[in-house]
Write a protein that holds these residues in place. Structure first.
Motif, PDB file in Angstrom:
ATOM      1  N   LEU A 111       0.828  -1.208   0.000  1.00 21.81           N
ATOM      2  CA  LEU A 111       0.000   0.000   0.000  1.00 21.81           C
ATOM      3  C   LEU A 111       0.864   1.259   0.000  1.00 21.81           C
ATOM      4  CD1 LEU A 111      -2.863  -0.848   2.550  1.00 21.81           C
ATOM      5  CD2 LEU A 111      -3.083  -0.548   0.077  1.00 21.81           C
ATOM      6  N   ALA A 112       1.937   1.242   0.786  1.00 22.63           N
ATOM      7  CA  ALA A 112       2.799   2.421   0.882  1.00 22.63           C
ATOM      8  C   ALA A 112       3.504   2.696  -0.425  1.00 22.63           C
ATOM      9  CB  ALA A 112       3.814   2.221   2.009  1.00 22.63           C
ATOM     10  N   TRP A 113       4.076   1.676  -1.042  1.00 24.35           N
ATOM     11  CA  TRP A 113       4.875   1.906  -2.242  1.00 24.35           C
ATOM     12  C   TRP A 113       4.025   2.181  -3.471  1.00 24.35           C
ATOM     13  CZ3 TRP A 113      10.100   2.541  -2.484  1.00 24.35           C
ATOM     14  CH2 TRP A 113      10.825   2.255  -1.323  1.00 24.35           C
ATOM     15  N   PHE A 114       2.766   1.763  -3.456  1.00 24.10           N
ATOM     16  CA  PHE A 114       1.879   2.109  -4.573  1.00 24.10           C
ATOM     17  C   PHE A 114       1.051   3.353  -4.275  1.00 24.10           C
ATOM     18  CE2 PHE A 114       2.687  -2.230  -6.047  1.00 24.10           C
ATOM     19  CZ  PHE A 114       2.713  -2.055  -7.423  1.00 24.10           C
ATOM     20  N   GLY A 115       0.735   3.593  -2.982  1.00 22.66           N
ATOM     21  CA  GLY A 115      -0.144   4.699  -2.638  1.00 22.66           C
ATOM     22  C   GLY A 115       0.555   6.019  -2.385  1.00 22.66           C
ATOM     23  N   LEU A 116       1.652   6.003  -1.624  1.00 18.07           N
ATOM     24  CA  LEU A 116       2.343   7.246  -1.289  1.00 18.07           C
ATOM     25  C   LEU A 116       2.828   8.030  -2.509  1.00 18.07           C
ATOM     26  CD1 LEU A 116       4.435   6.478   1.939  1.00 18.07           C
ATOM     27  CD2 LEU A 116       2.378   7.893   1.707  1.00 18.07           C
ATOM     28  N   PRO A 117       3.288   7.357  -3.589  1.00 19.53           N
ATOM     29  CA  PRO A 117       3.701   8.133  -4.755  1.00 19.53           C
ATOM     30  C   PRO A 117       2.605   9.026  -5.326  1.00 19.53           C
ATOM     31  CG  PRO A 117       4.573   5.927  -4.921  1.00 19.53           C
ATOM     32  CD  PRO A 117       3.648   5.927  -3.738  1.00 19.53           C
ATOM     33  N   VAL A 118       1.344   8.584  -5.223  1.00 22.25           N
ATOM     34  CA  VAL A 118       0.241   9.422  -5.716  1.00 22.25           C
ATOM     35  C   VAL A 118       0.120  10.679  -4.871  1.00 22.25           C
ATOM     36  CG1 VAL A 118      -2.243   9.514  -6.155  1.00 22.25           C
ATOM     37  CG2 VAL A 118      -0.972   7.391  -6.594  1.00 22.25           C
ATOM     38  N   PHE A 119       0.218  10.519  -3.553  1.00 22.39           N
ATOM     39  CA  PHE A 119       0.163  11.690  -2.675  1.00 22.39           C
ATOM     40  C   PHE A 119       1.370  12.599  -2.893  1.00 22.39           C
ATOM     41  CE2 PHE A 119       1.691  13.545   1.342  1.00 22.39           C
ATOM     42  CZ  PHE A 119       0.680  14.471   1.563  1.00 22.39           C
ATOM     43  N   CYS A 120       2.537  12.016  -2.983  1.00 24.10           N
ATOM     44  CA  CYS A 120       3.772  12.801  -3.125  1.00 24.10           C
ATOM     45  C   CYS A 120       3.881  13.484  -4.479  1.00 24.10           C
ATOM     46  CB  CYS A 120       4.985  11.911  -2.893  1.00 24.10           C
ATOM     47  SG  CYS A 120       5.121  11.270  -1.204  1.00 24.10           S
ATOM     48  N   ALA A 121       3.015  13.096  -5.417  1.00 28.52           N
ATOM     49  CA  ALA A 121       3.024  13.727  -6.740  1.00 28.52           C
ATOM     50  C   ALA A 121       2.317  15.080  -6.745  1.00 28.52           C
ATOM     51  CB  ALA A 121       2.363  12.796  -7.756  1.00 28.52           C
ATOM     52  N   LEU A 122       1.535  15.370  -5.706  1.00 24.28           N
ATOM     53  CA  LEU A 122       0.722  16.588  -5.706  1.00 24.28           C
ATOM     54  C   LEU A 122       1.530  17.871  -5.901  1.00 24.28           C
ATOM     55  CD1 LEU A 122      -1.912  15.758  -2.920  1.00 24.28           C
ATOM     56  CD2 LEU A 122      -2.244  15.818  -5.402  1.00 24.28           C
ATOM     57  N   PRO A 123       2.672  18.082  -5.220  1.00 26.62           N
ATOM     58  CA  PRO A 123       3.432  19.317  -5.462  1.00 26.62           C
ATOM     59  C   PRO A 123       3.896  19.474  -6.909  1.00 26.62           C
ATOM     60  CG  PRO A 123       4.149  18.285  -3.425  1.00 26.62           C
ATOM     61  CD  PRO A 123       3.262  17.296  -4.111  1.00 26.62           C
ATOM     62  N   PHE A 124       4.145  18.360  -7.571  1.00 25.46           N
ATOM     63  CA  PHE A 124       4.564  18.436  -8.969  1.00 25.46           C
ATOM     64  C   PHE A 124       3.423  18.880  -9.879  1.00 25.46           C
ATOM     65  CE2 PHE A 124       7.447  14.719  -7.642  1.00 25.46           C
ATOM     66  CZ  PHE A 124       8.429  15.592  -7.186  1.00 25.46           C
ATOM     67  N   MET A 125       2.188  18.568  -9.473  1.00 23.71           N
ATOM     68  CA  MET A 125       1.020  18.990 -10.254  1.00 23.71           C
ATOM     69  C   MET A 125       0.582  20.405  -9.896  1.00 23.71           C
ATOM     70  SD  MET A 125      -1.439  15.610 -10.481  1.00 23.71           S
ATOM     71  CE  MET A 125      -1.442  15.260  -8.730  1.00 23.71           C
ATOM     72  N   LEU A 126       0.600  20.728  -8.613  1.00 26.55           N
ATOM     73  CA  LEU A 126       0.069  22.010  -8.153  1.00 26.55           C
ATOM     74  C   LEU A 126       1.087  23.141  -8.229  1.00 26.55           C
ATOM     75  CD1 LEU A 126      -1.789  20.704  -4.957  1.00 26.55           C
ATOM     76  CD2 LEU A 126      -2.737  21.090  -7.242  1.00 26.55           C
ATOM     77  N   GLY A 127       2.370  22.804  -8.299  1.00 20.72           N
ATOM     78  CA  GLY A 127       3.423  23.810  -8.306  1.00 20.72           C
ATOM     79  C   GLY A 127       3.721  24.351  -9.682  1.00 20.72           C
TER      80      GLY A 127
END
Length: 483
Positions: free
Chosen positions: A76-92
């Motif tokens: 769950l961590a290795w598949f799920g956390l990347p989606v959350f951690c991608a947010l600054p790349f989209m919003l920035g």
């Protein structure tokens, strides 16, 4: 499973931790005024809400983590956390698409180092630091995974590297997790600080030094420049060579060194360390000779050969030159080096050195028994006699590893890639190296021009490679889910 609360609790803590990290990046962005604070604050808010829900759902769960729960949490961590951690790349400022942002995040957390971003030299500092921190976290995460979980899963012979203090009763992951985590965390932090000091002394700015220290010790390979390490001084490249090697060596060996227990058997893995340096030495000699034939100066040829060989074998992925221009022999060597990887219990990806050691010793033992059928001398690794199940585990993993590479290459080809890009793309993603071969994803290339479907496939292969494949496959076994 009877009790999902520990899964909610642990997942909630992980997400809360990453949300706190995003909040700190937002504060840092506000201080340097690089216009990224809003993206990080929004990311923190988005993360804190589900983290609070998960923590509430799991509150009161027992602290003991069982094997099945650890596997589920890991996947769950290795598949799920990347989606959350991608947010600054989209919003920035970068404003990456969802697929590109997730690809960059997956590549960061798996310490692969493949990137879809260009213009790094002029990018906002907080975004560059975010991707570097992701790699640093991913590096220490894989050390913990390979020491605490994979030995119990018996992934490809990883059971050979258990700590003697491990407690297998009732499938507890490790008997003294706090002590081990503190020791390894301290070593990891110490190496990072030493690497930072080395980079500062050889001409990097403080910001460049901290970013590259984070991505060197983690063998991740993200840089603050489009030219990677070729942008920096020769001294910095030698510092990088040294600390890429330190990141690729087994951290349990460092633990033994700090405890003055060099002679103990088991998880130190000193045999694989010797084999690692032999492979590096042979490859570096060949590449140095190749560069000398092309009339390069000796020290330049040695540095370029050693740097790029070590970068690929340790799966860091830095580059100082486009080694594809060194000729077809060099390309073939680097393609095969892509699969090698570092030592077990290190931050490196790849097939892992110790598996080559096991296969070589098993082959030699078999040849000896063919020549002398009554010979009873067992093969040994790390002081332990190799059992038939150990060899079978490594052999099975080898077959699955090759099959995963082949299927990955076929799927990538189905998305429209040429043969070279498909083969090297599957290899570099599975081994978590970073750059591949070919005009598109080679050392001088970038993954941004690939179709979205290709990036998603590559991202999936990266996670499979980082979790040693079986950690994911075991979830599809019905007996795994029985109480």
């Amino acid at each position: 499973m009877r009790d999902f609360r520990v899964i909610f609790l642990t997942s909630g803590f992980l997400l809360a931790g990453m949300s706190l990290l995003a909040l700190l990046h937002g504060i840092g962005s506000s201080l340097v005024r690089d216009s990224e604070a809003g993206a990080f604050y929004a990311t923190a808010i988005v993360g804190f809400v589900p983290a609070a829900v998960a923590l509430a759902a799991g509150w009161g769960a027992k602290a003991e983590l069982r094997f099945r729960q650890a596997v589920v949490i890991t996947v769950l961590a290795w598949f799920g956390l990347p989606v959350f951690c991608a947010l600054p790349f989209m919003l920035g400022t970068w404003q990456l698409s969802f697929v590109d942002a997730v690809f960059e995040s997956v590549s960061g957390l798996t310490t692969t180092g493949s990137t879809v971003v260009s213009g790094l030299d002029d990018s906002p500092p907080s975004l560059l630091l975010w991707r570097s921190v992701l790699q640093w976290i991913g590096g220490v995460g894989i050390i913990g995974l390979s020491i605490a979980l994979l030995p119990f899963l018996k992934v490809g012979g990883m059971q050979l590297f258990k700590m003697e203090s491990s407690d297998r009763s009732e499938e507890k992951i490790i008997a003294r997790p706090n002590r081990l985590a503190i020791t390894i965390g301290s070593l990891y932090l110490g190496l990072t600080l030493a690497c930072f000091a080395g980079y500062r002394l050889t001409g990097m700015t403080g910001f460049e030094a901290i970013n590259h220290a984070l991505t060197t010790v983690s063998t991740g390979g993200y840089s603050t420049s489009d030219s990677s390490m070729g942008h920096f001084s020769i001294g910095s490249q030698w510092v990088s060579i040294f600390f890429m090697v330190t990141g690729a060596l087994p951290f349990l060996a460092y633990v033994r060194l700090t405890r003055n227990n060099m002679k103990a058997q088991g998880s130190g893995g000193f045999g694989q360390i010797s084999l690692f340096f032999i492979i590096v030495g042979l490859a570096a000699v060949m590449m140095t000779a190749l560069r000398l034939i092309e009339d390069q100066g000796f020290w330049t040829a040695l540095r370029e050969a050693l740097f790029n060989v070590i970068s690929v074998i340790t799966t860091t992925g830095y580059a100082t030159a486009d080694y594809q221009l060194w000729g077809p022999f060099a390309m073939a060597v680097f393609f095969f080096l892509t699969f090698v990887g570092g030592c077990a219990g290190s931050t490196s990806g790849g097939f892992k050195i110790f598996r080559f050691e096991v296969l070589a010793k098993a082959l030699w033992q078999n040849l000896n028994r063919t020549a002398q059928p009554h010979s009873l001398s067992p093969a040994r690794i790390s002081g332990q006699a190799l059992s038939a199940s150990d060899v079978a585990s490594v052999a099975l993993f080898s077959a699955v590893y090759v099959a995963t590479f082949a299927v990955g290459a076929l799927v990538l080809a189905a998305t429209g890639l040429d043969l070279m890009t498909s083969l090297s793309g599957s290899a570099t993603a599975l081994a978590n190296v970073g750059p591949g071969l070919g005009a598109i994803i080679g050392p001088a290339g970038n993954f941004s021009g690939l179709p979205d479907s290709t990036k998603l496939v590559l991202g999936g292969i990266m996670v499979l490679g980082r979790l040693e494949i079986f950690t994911v496959l075991v979830l599809f076994v019905p007996r795994f889910h029985t109480a």
